[in-house]
Write a protein that holds these residues in place. Structure first.
Motif, PDB file in Angstrom:
ATOM      1  N   GLN A  10       2.636  -2.307  12.893  1.00 59.40           N
ATOM      2  CA  GLN A  10       2.701  -0.896  13.301  1.00 59.40           C
ATOM      3  C   GLN A  10       2.264  -0.775  14.750  1.00 59.40           C
ATOM      4  O   GLN A  10       1.118  -1.077  15.081  1.00 59.40           O
ATOM      5  N   SER A  11       3.146  -0.302  15.588  1.00 57.93           N
ATOM      6  CA  SER A  11       2.823  -0.221  17.014  1.00 57.93           C
ATOM      7  C   SER A  11       1.711   0.791  17.299  1.00 57.93           C
ATOM      8  O   SER A  11       0.846   0.538  18.130  1.00 57.93           O
ATOM      9  N   ARG A  12       1.688   1.933  16.586  1.00 58.40           N
ATOM     10  CA  ARG A  12       0.644   2.928  16.865  1.00 58.40           C
ATOM     11  C   ARG A  12      -0.738   2.372  16.537  1.00 58.40           C
ATOM     12  O   ARG A  12      -1.696   2.618  17.268  1.00 58.40           O
ATOM     13  N   CYS A  13      -0.852   1.626  15.449  1.00 58.80           N
ATOM     14  CA  CYS A  13      -2.132   1.002  15.100  1.00 58.80           C
ATOM     15  C   CYS A  13      -2.508  -0.061  16.121  1.00 58.80           C
ATOM     16  O   CYS A  13      -3.664  -0.166  16.528  1.00 58.80           O
ATOM     17  N   TYR A  14      -1.521  -0.859  16.506  1.00 59.01           N
ATOM     18  CA  TYR A  14      -1.764  -1.922  17.482  1.00 59.01           C
ATOM     19  C   TYR A  14      -2.296  -1.335  18.791  1.00 59.01           C
ATOM     20  O   TYR A  14      -3.260  -1.852  19.362  1.00 59.01           O
ATOM     21  N   GLN A  15      -1.660  -0.262  19.254  1.00 58.12           N
ATOM     22  CA  GLN A  15      -2.098   0.369  20.511  1.00 58.12           C
ATOM     23  C   GLN A  15      -3.546   0.841  20.415  1.00 58.12           C
ATOM     24  O   GLN A  15      -4.344   0.614  21.326  1.00 58.12           O
ATOM     25  N   LEU A  16      -3.895   1.478  19.295  1.00 57.20           N
ATOM     26  CA  LEU A  16      -5.276   1.939  19.134  1.00 57.20           C
ATOM     27  C   LEU A  16      -6.241   0.769  18.999  1.00 57.20           C
ATOM     28  O   LEU A  16      -7.316   0.780  19.600  1.00 57.20           O
ATOM     29  N   LEU A  17      -5.868  -0.232  18.220  1.00 52.51           N
ATOM     30  CA  LEU A  17      -6.753  -1.382  18.021  1.00 52.51           C
ATOM     31  C   LEU A  17      -7.055  -2.083  19.344  1.00 52.51           C
ATOM     32  O   LEU A  17      -8.186  -2.475  19.609  1.00 52.51           O
ATOM     33  N   THR A  18      -6.047  -2.228  20.183  1.00 58.39           N
ATOM     34  CA  THR A  18      -6.223  -2.992  21.422  1.00 58.39           C
ATOM     35  C   THR A  18      -6.682  -2.150  22.611  1.00 58.39           C
ATOM     36  O   THR A  18      -7.256  -2.683  23.552  1.00 58.39           O
ATOM     37  N   LYS A  19      -6.460  -0.815  22.547  1.00 59.40           N
ATOM     38  CA  LYS A  19      -6.778   0.010  23.720  1.00 59.40           C
ATOM     39  C   LYS A  19      -7.796   1.123  23.464  1.00 59.40           C
ATOM     40  O   LYS A  19      -8.355   1.681  24.400  1.00 59.40           O
ATOM     41  N   ASN A  20      -8.030   1.473  22.196  1.00 61.36           N
ATOM     42  CA  ASN A  20      -8.943   2.567  21.888  1.00 61.36           C
ATOM     43  C   ASN A  20      -9.601   2.325  20.524  1.00 61.36           C
ATOM     44  O   ASN A  20      -9.336   3.028  19.549  1.00 61.36           O
ATOM     45  N   MET A  21     -10.465   1.322  20.477  1.00 61.64           N
ATOM     46  CA  MET A  21     -11.110   0.922  19.220  1.00 61.64           C
ATOM     47  C   MET A  21     -11.892   2.064  18.551  1.00 61.64           C
ATOM     48  O   MET A  21     -11.821   2.199  17.324  1.00 61.64           O
ATOM     49  N   PRO A  22     -12.612   2.915  19.302  1.00 58.09           N
ATOM     50  CA  PRO A  22     -13.314   4.022  18.622  1.00 58.09           C
ATOM     51  C   PRO A  22     -12.347   4.936  17.849  1.00 58.09           C
ATOM     52  O   PRO A  22     -12.657   5.364  16.733  1.00 58.09           O
ATOM     53  N   GLU A  23     -11.176   5.225  18.414  1.00 55.14           N
ATOM     54  CA  GLU A  23     -10.198   6.060  17.724  1.00 55.14           C
ATOM     55  C   GLU A  23      -9.604   5.325  16.525  1.00 55.14           C
ATOM     56  O   GLU A  23      -9.374   5.912  15.463  1.00 55.14           O
TER      57      GLU A  23
ATOM     58  N   PHE B 207       0.875  -1.165   0.000  1.00 48.46           N
ATOM     59  CA  PHE B 207       0.000   0.000   0.000  1.00 48.46           C
ATOM     60  C   PHE B 207       0.918   1.222   0.000  1.00 48.46           C
ATOM     61  O   PHE B 207       2.139   1.080   0.133  1.00 48.46           O
ATOM     62  N   PRO B 208       0.344   2.438  -0.093  1.00 48.63           N
ATOM     63  CA  PRO B 208       1.203   3.625   0.013  1.00 48.63           C
ATOM     64  C   PRO B 208       1.936   3.658   1.367  1.00 48.63           C
ATOM     65  O   PRO B 208       1.458   3.091   2.361  1.00 48.63           O
ATOM     66  N   VAL B 209       3.065   4.340   1.407  1.00 48.50           N
ATOM     67  CA  VAL B 209       3.841   4.504   2.636  1.00 48.50           C
ATOM     68  C   VAL B 209       2.945   5.108   3.722  1.00 48.50           C
ATOM     69  O   VAL B 209       2.103   5.960   3.438  1.00 48.50           O
ATOM     70  N   ASN B 210       3.111   4.628   4.949  1.00 48.98           N
ATOM     71  CA  ASN B 210       2.351   5.087   6.127  1.00 48.98           C
ATOM     72  C   ASN B 210       0.857   4.786   6.059  1.00 48.98           C
ATOM     73  O   ASN B 210       0.053   5.461   6.688  1.00 48.98           O
ATOM     74  N   PHE B 211       0.487   3.759   5.318  1.00 52.12           N
ATOM     75  CA  PHE B 211      -0.908   3.307   5.273  1.00 52.12           C
ATOM     76  C   PHE B 211      -1.301   2.872   6.684  1.00 52.12           C
ATOM     77  O   PHE B 211      -0.544   2.180   7.363  1.00 52.12           O
ATOM     78  N   PHE B 212      -2.481   3.270   7.139  1.00 54.43           N
ATOM     79  CA  PHE B 212      -2.917   2.982   8.502  1.00 54.43           C
ATOM     80  C   PHE B 212      -3.606   1.624   8.587  1.00 54.43           C
ATOM     81  O   PHE B 212      -4.756   1.472   8.189  1.00 54.43           O
ATOM     82  N   HIS B 213      -2.878   0.630   9.076  1.00 53.08           N
ATOM     83  CA  HIS B 213      -3.433  -0.704   9.332  1.00 53.08           C
ATOM     84  C   HIS B 213      -2.449  -1.492  10.181  1.00 53.08           C
ATOM     85  O   HIS B 213      -1.244  -1.414   9.968  1.00 53.08           O
ATOM     86  N   VAL B 214      -2.972  -2.249  11.115  1.00 50.98           N
ATOM     87  CA  VAL B 214      -2.140  -3.025  12.038  1.00 50.98           C
ATOM     88  C   VAL B 214      -1.176  -3.957  11.300  1.00 50.98           C
ATOM     89  O   VAL B 214      -0.042  -4.143  11.734  1.00 50.98           O
TER      90      VAL B 214
END
Length: 159
Positions: A130-143, A79-86
């Protein structure tokens, strides 16, 4: 026949099959070079977000990079660089079992693209890229879901 001939022969067949019948909303075509020739080793694709998911409305660009060892070795899918997905590295490279240890030479371009579409809304937190995605997926699903919807708006349909 040299292995490169095998790869290109298989990709020519895949292209022919795709043109006859492919899933609605998906695009997959080999790169066209400036001189008008076709490079079967690089495919430009688009994966639509599934209806009824936060990915809906997005048409996500993906590039498949094949080597002369295909189909013994899977393509690299980006995907493009910095694509947002775990399960997508910051480089854009997709982390999916069928593109790694689960690869089988019988897997088609169609199956790869459908598998990646499925991965979009069914991320695997056990294979985080991606750690930032992982953190949101596991700790802040609405975000996490808000960011997915925001990303979908950045990739509207081109038609």
């Amino acid at each position: 026949m040299a292995s490169g001939g095998i790869a290109r022969g298989r990709l020519a067949e895949e292209r022919k099959s795709w043109r006859k019948n492919h899933p609605h909303g998906f695009v997959a075509k080999p790169e066209t070079l400036p001189d008008g020739t076709v490079n079967l080793m690089i495919w430009n694709c688009v994966i639509p977000g599934k209806e009824g998911t936060d990915w809906e409305g997005g048409y996500y660009p993906l590039t498949l990079h094949f080597t002369e060892d295909y189909p013994s070795i899977p393509p690299t899918c980006k995907f493009p660089v910095n694509f947002f997905h775990v399960n997508v590295y910051d480089s854009g490279t997709v982390c999916l079992s069928i593109l790694g240890a689960g690869w089988q030479p019988s897997i088609t371009v169609r199956q790869i693209l459908i598998g990646i579409q499925d991965l979009l809304d069914n991320p695997n937190p056990n294979s985080s890229a991606q750690s930032r995605c992982y953190q949101l997926l596991t700790k802040n699903m609405p975000e996490y879901n808000r960011r997915v919807r925001e990303q979908a708006k950045r990739y509207p349909s081109l038609v």
